[in-house]
Design a protein around this motif. Structure first.
Motif, PDB file in Angstrom:
ATOM      1  N   LEU A 166     -23.482  12.841-119.440  1.00  0.00           N
ATOM      2  CA  LEU A 166     -22.518  13.750-120.052  1.00  0.00           C
ATOM      3  C   LEU A 166     -21.783  14.598-119.025  1.00  0.00           C
ATOM      4  CD1 LEU A 166     -24.547  15.184-123.091  1.00  0.00           C
ATOM      5  CD2 LEU A 166     -22.402  13.911-123.251  1.00  0.00           C
ATOM      6  N   SER A 167     -22.469  14.902-117.918  1.00  0.00           N
ATOM      7  CA  SER A 167     -21.999  15.963-117.021  1.00  0.00           C
ATOM      8  C   SER A 167     -21.434  15.493-115.688  1.00  0.00           C
ATOM      9  CB  SER A 167     -23.154  16.941-116.747  1.00  0.00           C
ATOM     10  OG  SER A 167     -23.733  17.392-117.955  1.00  0.00           O
ATOM     11  N   PHE A 176     -28.187  13.891-120.025  1.00  0.00           N
ATOM     12  CA  PHE A 176     -27.419  15.054-119.566  1.00  0.00           C
ATOM     13  C   PHE A 176     -26.517  14.685-118.391  1.00  0.00           C
ATOM     14  CE2 PHE A 176     -27.197  18.725-116.624  1.00  0.00           C
ATOM     15  CZ  PHE A 176     -26.365  19.528-117.384  1.00  0.00           C
ATOM     16  N   HIS A 188     -31.342  21.572-113.291  1.00  0.00           N
ATOM     17  CA  HIS A 188     -31.660  21.548-114.717  1.00  0.00           C
ATOM     18  C   HIS A 188     -33.038  20.906-114.899  1.00  0.00           C
ATOM     19  CE1 HIS A 188     -27.469  22.550-115.995  1.00  0.00           C
ATOM     20  NE2 HIS A 188     -27.201  21.998-114.814  1.00  0.00           N
ATOM     21  N   HIS A 214     -32.213  23.466-123.759  1.00  0.00           N
ATOM     22  CA  HIS A 214     -30.989  23.463-122.961  1.00  0.00           C
ATOM     23  C   HIS A 214     -29.803  23.926-123.812  1.00  0.00           C
ATOM     24  CE1 HIS A 214     -27.763  21.984-120.351  1.00  0.00           C
ATOM     25  NE2 HIS A 214     -28.662  21.954-119.393  1.00  0.00           N
ATOM     26  N   PRO A 215     -28.869  24.672-123.225  1.00  0.00           N
ATOM     27  CA  PRO A 215     -27.691  25.124-123.984  1.00  0.00           C
ATOM     28  C   PRO A 215     -26.899  23.990-124.622  1.00  0.00           C
ATOM     29  CG  PRO A 215     -27.829  26.298-121.893  1.00  0.00           C
ATOM     30  CD  PRO A 215     -28.888  25.226-121.846  1.00  0.00           C
ATOM     31  N   LYS A 216     -26.955  22.806-124.024  1.00  0.00           N
ATOM     32  CA  LYS A 216     -26.227  21.652-124.575  1.00  0.00           C
ATOM     33  C   LYS A 216     -27.161  20.680-125.282  1.00  0.00           C
ATOM     34  CE  LYS A 216     -22.396  21.689-121.249  1.00  0.00           C
ATOM     35  NZ  LYS A 216     -21.608  20.885-120.281  1.00  0.00           N
ATOM     36  N   THR A 217     -28.243  21.191-125.851  1.00  0.00           N
ATOM     37  CA  THR A 217     -29.272  20.311-126.404  1.00  0.00           C
ATOM     38  C   THR A 217     -28.743  19.370-127.479  1.00  0.00           C
ATOM     39  OG1 THR A 217     -31.524  20.253-127.282  1.00  0.00           O
ATOM     40  CG2 THR A 217     -30.070  21.961-128.175  1.00  0.00           C
ATOM     41  N   ASN A 218     -27.841  19.843-128.341  1.00  0.00           N
ATOM     42  CA  ASN A 218     -27.322  18.969-129.405  1.00  0.00           C
ATOM     43  C   ASN A 218     -26.527  17.807-128.814  1.00  0.00           C
ATOM     44  OD1 ASN A 218     -28.444  20.530-131.456  1.00  0.00           O
ATOM     45  ND2 ASN A 218     -26.620  21.806-131.675  1.00  0.00           N
ATOM     46  N   GLU A 219     -25.703  18.110-127.826  1.00  0.00           N
ATOM     47  CA  GLU A 219     -24.926  17.054-127.163  1.00  0.00           C
ATOM     48  C   GLU A 219     -25.840  16.073-126.434  1.00  0.00           C
ATOM     49  OE1 GLU A 219     -21.395  18.629-124.940  1.00  0.00           O
ATOM     50  OE2 GLU A 219     -22.215  20.541-125.651  1.00  0.00           O
ATOM     51  N   ILE A 220     -26.882  16.599-125.784  1.00  0.00           N
ATOM     52  CA  ILE A 220     -27.804  15.751-125.016  1.00  0.00           C
ATOM     53  C   ILE A 220     -28.549  14.793-125.935  1.00  0.00           C
ATOM     54  CG2 ILE A 220     -29.911  15.771-123.611  1.00  0.00           C
ATOM     55  CD1 ILE A 220     -28.883  18.507-122.496  1.00  0.00           C
TER      56      ILE A 220
END
Length: 208
Positions: free
Chosen positions: A149-150, A146, A84, A93-99
């Motif tokens: 989170l991951s 990220f 990434h 990034h597809p998870k930009t809001n969460e990041i």
């Protein structure tokens, strides 16, 4: 280097020594070294560090007219076999809001343990609030958010950055390591920043 190892110093080596002398406030030594260099000194810093925004703007315009592009800072990490990549303020990034939500949580947490952003690290003509936001979204911070989170708790976080990590990010990442009890290793272009909840160790390697 020359006598013991047969290595001819490059401009980067002289630049490192000048930087070390200057940081230690041995300005005379730094000046003498510059004058004695067998290599013509080059300009490594733009005017922005001195707050000379008009001059900095002119330099950027000249660079643009000549097709010269500044290398953007980016941070990379691998999660579950996938690499990434993040840039400053990245929202691709597809998870930009969460990041970004996680990063906001992280910044609030480290403020509780003493973090105060050093906006002098921001070489942009912004007000203090803008500079503070620019610091918060540096690529390595997005990468770490990220990873938190991951990845599972207890696993080390490893980030590679193509440019040097700024001093403010080094402090922030050290506090992140303490708050979240995670070993964090950031490899920038000249150092390993090995940080955990007990200590911060910087190993100077390679291109100094």
């Amino acid at each position: 280097m020359s006598k013991d190892f047969g290595i001819k110093p490059l401009i980067q080596h002289y630049g490192c020594m000048v930087d070390l002398y200057a940081r230690a406030e041995f300005i005379g030594n730094a000046t003498d070294l510059i004058k004695s260099m067998p290599i013509a000194p080059g300009g490594r810093i733009l005017y922005a560090k001195r707050g000379r925004w008009d001059d900095a703007k002119n330099v950027r315009e000249v660079m643009k007219s000549k097709g010269i592009k500044k290398t953007p800072g980016c941070s990379l990490m691998e999660v579950d076999g996938i690499v990434h990549e993040f840039f400053m303020g990245d929202k691709s990034h597809p998870k930009t809001n969460e990041i970004h939500s996680k990063l906001e949580e992280i910044m609030n947490e480290i403020k509780w343990v003493g973090y105060v952003g050093s906006t002098r690290e921001v070489a942009l003509d912004l007000d203090e609030e803008g500079k503070e936001h620019a610091l918060y979204v540096h690529s390595e911070r997005l990468a770490i958010a990220f990873c938190l989170l991951s990845t599972s708790h207890g696993l080390p976080i490893r980030v590679v950055k193509n440019l040097r990590i700024c001093a403010d990010c080094h402090v922030a990442v050290k506090l992140m390591s303490q708050v979240y009890n995670r070993e964090i290793i950031v490899r920038d272009r000249s150092r390993f920043h090995h940080l955990n909840m007990v200590f911060a160790l910087v190993m100077i390697i390679g291109d100094l």
